[in-house]
Scaffold this motif. Structure first.
Motif, PDB file in Angstrom:
ATOM      1  N   VAL A   1      -3.565   7.611  15.270  1.00 17.03           N
ATOM      2  CA  VAL A   1      -4.415   8.049  14.157  1.00 17.03           C
ATOM      3  C   VAL A   1      -4.796   9.515  14.323  1.00 17.03           C
ATOM      4  CG1 VAL A   1      -6.712   7.763  13.121  1.00 17.03           C
ATOM      5  CG2 VAL A   1      -5.291   5.759  13.577  1.00 17.03           C
ATOM      6  N   TYR A   2      -5.132   9.909  15.539  1.00 14.41           N
ATOM      7  CA  TYR A   2      -5.469  11.308  15.826  1.00 14.41           C
ATOM      8  C   TYR A   2      -4.309  12.229  15.455  1.00 14.41           C
ATOM      9  CZ  TYR A   2      -6.228  15.485  18.742  1.00 14.41           C
ATOM     10  OH  TYR A   2      -6.350  16.779  19.190  1.00 14.41           O
ATOM     11  N   ASN A   3      -3.099  11.852  15.836  1.00 13.22           N
ATOM     12  CA  ASN A   3      -1.919  12.675  15.534  1.00 13.22           C
ATOM     13  C   ASN A   3      -1.617  12.683  14.035  1.00 13.22           C
ATOM     14  OD1 ASN A   3      -1.411  13.494  18.186  1.00 13.22           O
ATOM     15  ND2 ASN A   3      -0.229  11.650  18.645  1.00 13.22           N
ATOM     16  N   LEU A   4      -1.812  11.542  13.368  1.00 14.05           N
ATOM     17  CA  LEU A   4      -1.616  11.502  11.917  1.00 14.05           C
ATOM     18  C   LEU A   4      -2.600  12.420  11.196  1.00 14.05           C
ATOM     19  CD1 LEU A   4      -0.970   7.697  11.252  1.00 14.05           C
ATOM     20  CD2 LEU A   4       0.609   9.572  10.749  1.00 14.05           C
ATOM     21  N   ASN A   5      -3.843  12.420  11.651  1.00 13.56           N
ATOM     22  CA  ASN A   5      -4.855  13.297  11.047  1.00 13.56           C
ATOM     23  C   ASN A   5      -4.485  14.775  11.225  1.00 13.56           C
ATOM     24  OD1 ASN A   5      -6.615  11.348  10.002  1.00 13.56           O
ATOM     25  ND2 ASN A   5      -7.697  11.127  11.941  1.00 13.56           N
ATOM     26  N   ARG A   6      -3.903  15.098  12.369  1.00 12.66           N
ATOM     27  CA  ARG A   6      -3.525  16.492  12.638  1.00 12.66           C
ATOM     28  C   ARG A   6      -2.291  16.908  11.838  1.00 12.66           C
ATOM     29  NH1 ARG A   6      -2.775  17.774  18.757  1.00 12.66           N
ATOM     30  NH2 ARG A   6      -2.756  19.892  17.936  1.00 12.66           N
ATOM     31  N   SER A   7      -1.372  15.970  11.636  1.00 10.86           N
ATOM     32  CA  SER A   7      -0.091  16.318  11.015  1.00 10.86           C
ATOM     33  C   SER A   7      -0.053  16.088   9.506  1.00 10.86           C
ATOM     34  CB  SER A   7       1.044  15.514  11.671  1.00 10.86           C
ATOM     35  OG  SER A   7       0.853  14.123  11.459  1.00 10.86           O
ATOM     36  N   SER A   8      -1.128  15.531   8.946  1.00 15.35           N
ATOM     37  CA  SER A   8      -1.133  15.206   7.510  1.00 15.35           C
ATOM     38  C   SER A   8      -2.329  15.867   6.828  1.00 15.35           C
ATOM     39  CB  SER A   8      -1.196  13.681   7.314  1.00 15.35           C
ATOM     40  OG  SER A   8      -0.188  13.026   8.047  1.00 15.35           O
ATOM     41  N   PRO A   9      -2.199  17.123   6.475  1.00 18.18           N
ATOM     42  CA  PRO A   9      -3.307  17.835   5.814  1.00 18.18           C
ATOM     43  C   PRO A   9      -3.760  17.099   4.548  1.00 18.18           C
ATOM     44  CG  PRO A   9      -1.536  19.358   6.399  1.00 18.18           C
ATOM     45  CD  PRO A   9      -1.002  17.984   6.626  1.00 18.18           C
ATOM     46  N   GLY A  10      -5.069  16.974   4.402  1.00 24.37           N
ATOM     47  CA  GLY A  10      -5.600  16.304   3.218  1.00 24.37           C
ATOM     48  C   GLY A  10      -5.785  14.814   3.379  1.00 24.37           C
ATOM     49  N   VAL A  11      -5.200  14.238   4.445  1.00 23.46           N
ATOM     50  CA  VAL A  11      -5.365  12.800   4.715  1.00 23.46           C
ATOM     51  C   VAL A  11      -6.307  12.620   5.899  1.00 23.46           C
ATOM     52  CG1 VAL A  11      -4.212  10.661   5.385  1.00 23.46           C
ATOM     53  CG2 VAL A  11      -3.088  12.229   3.804  1.00 23.46           C
ATOM     54  N   ARG A  12      -7.306  11.770   5.724  1.00 22.69           N
ATOM     55  CA  ARG A  12      -8.281  11.516   6.788  1.00 22.69           C
ATOM     56  C   ARG A  12      -8.289  10.020   7.081  1.00 22.69           C
ATOM     57  NH1 ARG A  12     -10.356  15.321   3.297  1.00 22.69           N
ATOM     58  NH2 ARG A  12     -11.144  13.655   1.947  1.00 22.69           N
ATOM     59  N   ILE A  13      -8.000   9.665   8.319  1.00 22.25           N
ATOM     60  CA  ILE A  13      -7.905   8.254   8.716  1.00 22.25           C
ATOM     61  C   ILE A  13      -8.926   7.966   9.815  1.00 22.25           C
ATOM     62  CG2 ILE A  13      -6.380   6.406   9.505  1.00 22.25           C
ATOM     63  CD1 ILE A  13      -4.006   8.229   8.739  1.00 22.25           C
ATOM     64  N   VAL A  14      -9.630   6.857   9.666  1.00 27.69           N
ATOM     65  CA  VAL A  14     -10.539   6.363  10.700  1.00 27.69           C
ATOM     66  C   VAL A  14     -10.062   4.968  11.105  1.00 27.69           C
ATOM     67  CG1 VAL A  14     -12.869   5.491  11.141  1.00 27.69           C
ATOM     68  CG2 VAL A  14     -12.566   7.713  10.049  1.00 27.69           C
TER      69      VAL A  14
ATOM     70  N   VAL B   1       0.840  -1.187   0.000  1.00 31.06           N
ATOM     71  CA  VAL B   1       0.000   0.000   0.000  1.00 31.06           C
ATOM     72  C   VAL B   1       0.876   1.238   0.000  1.00 31.06           C
ATOM     73  CG1 VAL B   1      -1.636   1.380   1.320  1.00 31.06           C
ATOM     74  CG2 VAL B   1      -1.930  -1.088   1.178  1.00 31.06           C
ATOM     75  N   LEU B   2       0.679   2.088  -0.969  1.00 28.05           N
ATOM     76  CA  LEU B   2       1.317   3.401  -0.943  1.00 28.05           C
ATOM     77  C   LEU B   2       0.352   4.343  -0.230  1.00 28.05           C
ATOM     78  CD1 LEU B   2       2.647   3.584  -4.604  1.00 28.05           C
ATOM     79  CD2 LEU B   2       3.965   3.100  -2.542  1.00 28.05           C
ATOM     80  N   TRP B   3       0.867   5.166   0.677  1.00 33.03           N
ATOM     81  CA  TRP B   3      -0.014   6.002   1.496  1.00 33.03           C
ATOM     82  C   TRP B   3      -0.406   7.265   0.744  1.00 33.03           C
ATOM     83  CZ3 TRP B   3      -2.036   4.717   6.275  1.00 33.03           C
ATOM     84  CH2 TRP B   3      -1.610   3.488   6.747  1.00 33.03           C
ATOM     85  N   THR B   4      -1.033   7.059  -0.422  1.00 35.49           N
ATOM     86  CA  THR B   4      -1.491   8.202  -1.210  1.00 35.49           C
ATOM     87  C   THR B   4      -2.985   8.484  -1.092  1.00 35.49           C
ATOM     88  OG1 THR B   4      -1.656   6.721  -3.116  1.00 35.49           O
ATOM     89  CG2 THR B   4       0.356   8.009  -2.903  1.00 35.49           C
ATOM     90  N   PRO B   5      -3.825   7.523  -0.648  1.00 37.88           N
ATOM     91  CA  PRO B   5      -5.256   7.836  -0.548  1.00 37.88           C
ATOM     92  C   PRO B   5      -5.504   8.965   0.444  1.00 37.88           C
ATOM     93  CG  PRO B   5      -4.892   5.472  -0.371  1.00 37.88           C
ATOM     94  CD  PRO B   5      -3.559   6.125  -0.265  1.00 37.88           C
ATOM     95  N   GLN B   6      -6.546   9.730   0.178  1.00 38.14           N
ATOM     96  CA  GLN B   6      -6.929  10.791   1.117  1.00 38.14           C
ATOM     97  C   GLN B   6      -7.748  10.231   2.270  1.00 38.14           C
ATOM     98  OE1 GLN B   6      -8.849  13.552  -1.662  1.00 38.14           O
ATOM     99  NE2 GLN B   6      -7.182  14.992  -1.273  1.00 38.14           N
TER     100      GLN B   6
END
Length: 515
Positions: free
Chosen positions: A464-477, A441-446
Motif C-alpha cells: 500500500v505504501y508503494n502504491l501510494n508513492r507510485s500512483s499520484p492522486g490515489v490515496r489508499i489506507v 471494482v474499477l480502480w478509479t476512486p481517489q
C-alpha cells in the motif's frame, strides 16, 4: 488520508478544549493503546497533562486541583465506571470524550449522575482504532471467526472500528466486499446500516468520484502471513513481535536493563521512519552509518569547558547527543538480535524454500526441500509448522502429496499437538475457501480504504505504501482486525477451528457534540 494525523488531532483537540492548567488523562485499556501509539508520554506532558490513569482503577486519589480529560470507548462498563466517578468526583471538572457513537440513554444516565455539575463537555471524537502507520490501522482483535462465521461480539466491534475510521477520515464511501465471503458481506451490511442510521454524521462534502471501502477476508490469502519478512518493520514484528509499537527484548541474551522494552515509532524516531520499509541488507549498512555519525558527534572525553560559550554549547548539544545515543543503542540492539535469530534459525534457507513453495510449481523439488529442512535440528518449531502449512496449502490436492509423511516428521520432531492440528484438513479447509475474486471494482476512486477481516500484514502495508508513492492522486489506507505475524496467524487459525480458548473482547457502544 492519514489515520495517525487524524487520531493526533483528536487528542490535541481534547487537551486544547480543556484550557490551561494541570490535567489528568483518564482512559480505559483500549484507549490507552490508541493514545500511546501516536503520542509519547513526554509529548503529552508538555501539554500540561501530568497524570495518566485508568477509569477502572480503584486506587486513584482525590485531586481537586486537576482537570480530568476522559477518553473512553462507549462500552457499558465504561459508562458505569463514569457514572460512579461522577457521583463521587475526584477532580475539579470533567471533559468527556467517547471514541465512538454513544446512545441517548447512556448520555441521560451520565447527566443524572452529574449531581455536582462537574461535567463541562461531552463529545464524540472518532478515534476508535490503533493508528499503526499513517496508511495502516488495526483494531487489535484476535479470534474474530468461528469457522467461516463471525465470533460473537466481534462483528459489532469491527463495525464500530471501521465506521470510526470513516468518520475520522471524513469519508462516506461506496462499499464493495469479497463475494465469496459471508463474513465480508455481513460486515459490509453492518457498516452500511450505521451509515444509513447516522446519516447526519456522514454528510461530508461530495466528491466527483466517491471514496471506496473494500472489505476482504484473510481466507483469500493464507500464504502471506506464513512467509518470513525481510523489511525492517515487518521483520521486527515477525521475529520479535510489535505490540502497540513496543518490543519486549527481555529474553535477549545479555540485554541491559534500559533496553528490556523499547519503543519503535516512526513519529518520534527518525532512523526508524527512514528505514521502515528498507530490506535487511540496507538496514545493516544504515546502522553502520548511524554508528559512524554518532562517533563523530560524541563529545570528546577531555572536552575543555573554558568559557561560558563552551559550557552553553555543551548544554545545548547534550540533549541531542543523549537522544542520538538512545537511538543508536536501541537500533543496534534490535538489528543485532534480528541478525542473531536469522543465523540461529537459518532463516535465509527457510525463506528460500518458502518462496519456492509460494511462487513455483515443482512438487518434487518442493517436497525434497521441505523434508531436508525438517530433518535439520536447528529448525524451530514455528518454522517447521510454517513450511508444512505452505506445502499443504499448495500441494494438498496433488496426487503425490507427501503431507502424511511430513506430519509424521513433525511428530518425530516433537512439535506440539496444537501446532500439528493446524495443518490438518479441517484447518486448511477454513483457510482455503476462496474460489474466485468477484469484487467488480474499477480502480478509479481517489480514496480507497481496504479492510482485511482476520488480520492484515506489514507486507501488505508495504505494498500500500508503494502504491501510494507510485500512483499520484490515489490515496489508499489499509486496515485489519489485527496485524499478523506467523505466530499470531497460527493462533487465529486455531481459534477459528476451535483449538484455542483465547478471545479478544469486543464491545458495543449520541450525544454531545460530534467531531
Amino acid at each position: 488520508m492519514n489515520v495517525t494525523l487524524a487520531v493526533k488531532q483528536y487528542i490535541s483537540k481534547m487537551i486544547e478544549n480543556s484550557g490551561t492548567g494541570m490535567k489528568v488523562l483518564l482512559m480505559d485499556r483500549e484507549t490507552t493503546s490508541i493514545v500511546s501509539v501516536v503520542y509519547t508520554q513526554s509529548e503529552i506532558l508538555q501539554k500540561e497533562v501530568y497524570l495518566f490513569e485508568r477509569i477502572d482503577s480503584q486506587s486513584r486519589d482525590n485531586m481537586k486541583h486537576l482537570k480530568a480529560i476522559c477518553f473512553l470507548r462507549p462500552t457499558k462498563e465504561n459508562v458505569e465506571h463514569l457514572i460512579q466517578e461522577l457521583r463521587r468526583p475526584k477532580y475539579s471538572v470533567y471533559f468527556i470524550y467517547f471514541s465512538n457513537v454513544i446512545s441517548k440513554s447512556e448520555i441521560k444516565a451520565l447527566a443524572e449522575a452529574d449531581e455536582q455539575e462537574v461535567v463541562a463537555e461531552v463529545q464524540e471524537f472518532y478515534g476508535d482504532f490503533i493508528a499503526v502507520n499513517p496508511h495502516l490501522f488495526s483494531l487489535n482483535l484476535h479470534g474474530v471467526a468461528r469457522g467461516r462465521s463471525w465470533e460473537s461480539s466481534m462483528l459489532s466491534r469491527c463495525t464500530q472500528g471501521l465506521t470510526s475510521v470513516l468518520l475520522a477520515l471524513k469519508k462516506c464511501p461506496m462499499i464493495r466486499y469479497q463475494l465469496s465471503s459471508d463474513m465480508s458481506k455481513r460486515l459490509a451490511e453492518s457498516v452500511k446500516q450505521i451509515i444509513t442510521k447516522e446519516y447526519e454524521l456522514f454528510d461530508f462534502r461530495k466528491t466527483e468520484v466517491p471514496p471506496l471501502l473494500l472489505i476482504l477476508d484473510r481466507s483469500d490469502d493464507a500464504i502471506t502471513p506464513l512467509l518470513n519478512q525481510w523489511t525492517y518493520q515487518a521483520m521486527v514484528h515477525e521475529l520479535l513481535g510489535l505490540n502497540n509499537n513496543r518490543i519486549d527484548l527481555s529474553r535477549v541474551p545479555g540485554i541491559s536493563k534500559d533496553l528490556k522494552e523499547v519503543v519503535l515509532s516512526a513519529e518520534n524516531d527518525e532512523f526508524y521512519a527512514n528505514n521502515l520499509y528498507l530490506n535487511f541488507g540496507e538496514i545493516g549498512t544504515n546502522i553502520k552509518n548511524l554508528m559512524e555519525d554518532f562517533q563523530k558527534k560524541k563529545p570528546k572525553g577531555q572536552q575543555k569547558l573554558e568559557s561560558i560559550s563552551d559550557m552553553k554549547a555543551f548544554v545545548d548539544n547534550y540533549p541531542q547527543f543523549k537522544k542520538m545515543s538512545g537511538t543508536v543503542s536501541k537500533h543496534v540492539t534490535v538489528v543485532g538480535e534480528l541478525s542473531r535469530l536469522v543465523s540461529e534459525r537459518q532463516l535465509m534457507e527457510v525463506s528460500e524454500v518458502e518462496q519456492e513453495l509460494a511462487c513455483q510449481n515443482d512438487h518434487s523439488n518442493a517436497q525434497q526441500s521441505v523434508r531436508r529442512l525438517l530433518q535439520n535440528p536447528r529448525l524451530s518449531e514455528l518454522d517447521a509448522v510454517r513450511l508444512v502449512m505452505l506445502y499443504a496449502l499448495r500441494y494438498e490436492r496433488h496426487s503425490s502429496n507427501m503431507l502424511p509423511a511430513l506430519m509424521d516428521e513433525l511428530s518425530r520432531r516433537g512439535v506440539s499437538e496444537r501446532h500439528r492440528k493446524v495443518t490438518t484438513p479441517r484447518s486448511l479447509d477454513v483457510l482455503w475457501t476462496f474460489s474466485g475474486r468477484s469484487l467488480d471494482v474499477l480502480w478509479t476512486p481517489q480514496d480507497i480504504i481496504v479492510f482485511l477481516i482476520g488480520g492484515a500484514t506489514y507486507e501488505e502495508a508495504l505494498t500500500v505504501y508503494n502504491l501510494n508513492r507510485s500512483s499520484p492522486g490515489v490515496r489508499i489506507v489499509l486496515g485489519g482486525s489485527s496485524i499478523h505475524n506467523t505466530k499470531s496467524f497460527l493462533e487465529e487459525v486455531m481459534s477459528a477451528t476451535g483449538q484455542s480458548g483465547d478471545r479478544a473482547q469486543g464491545s458495543s457502544g449520541r450525544h454531545g457534540n460530534r467531531r
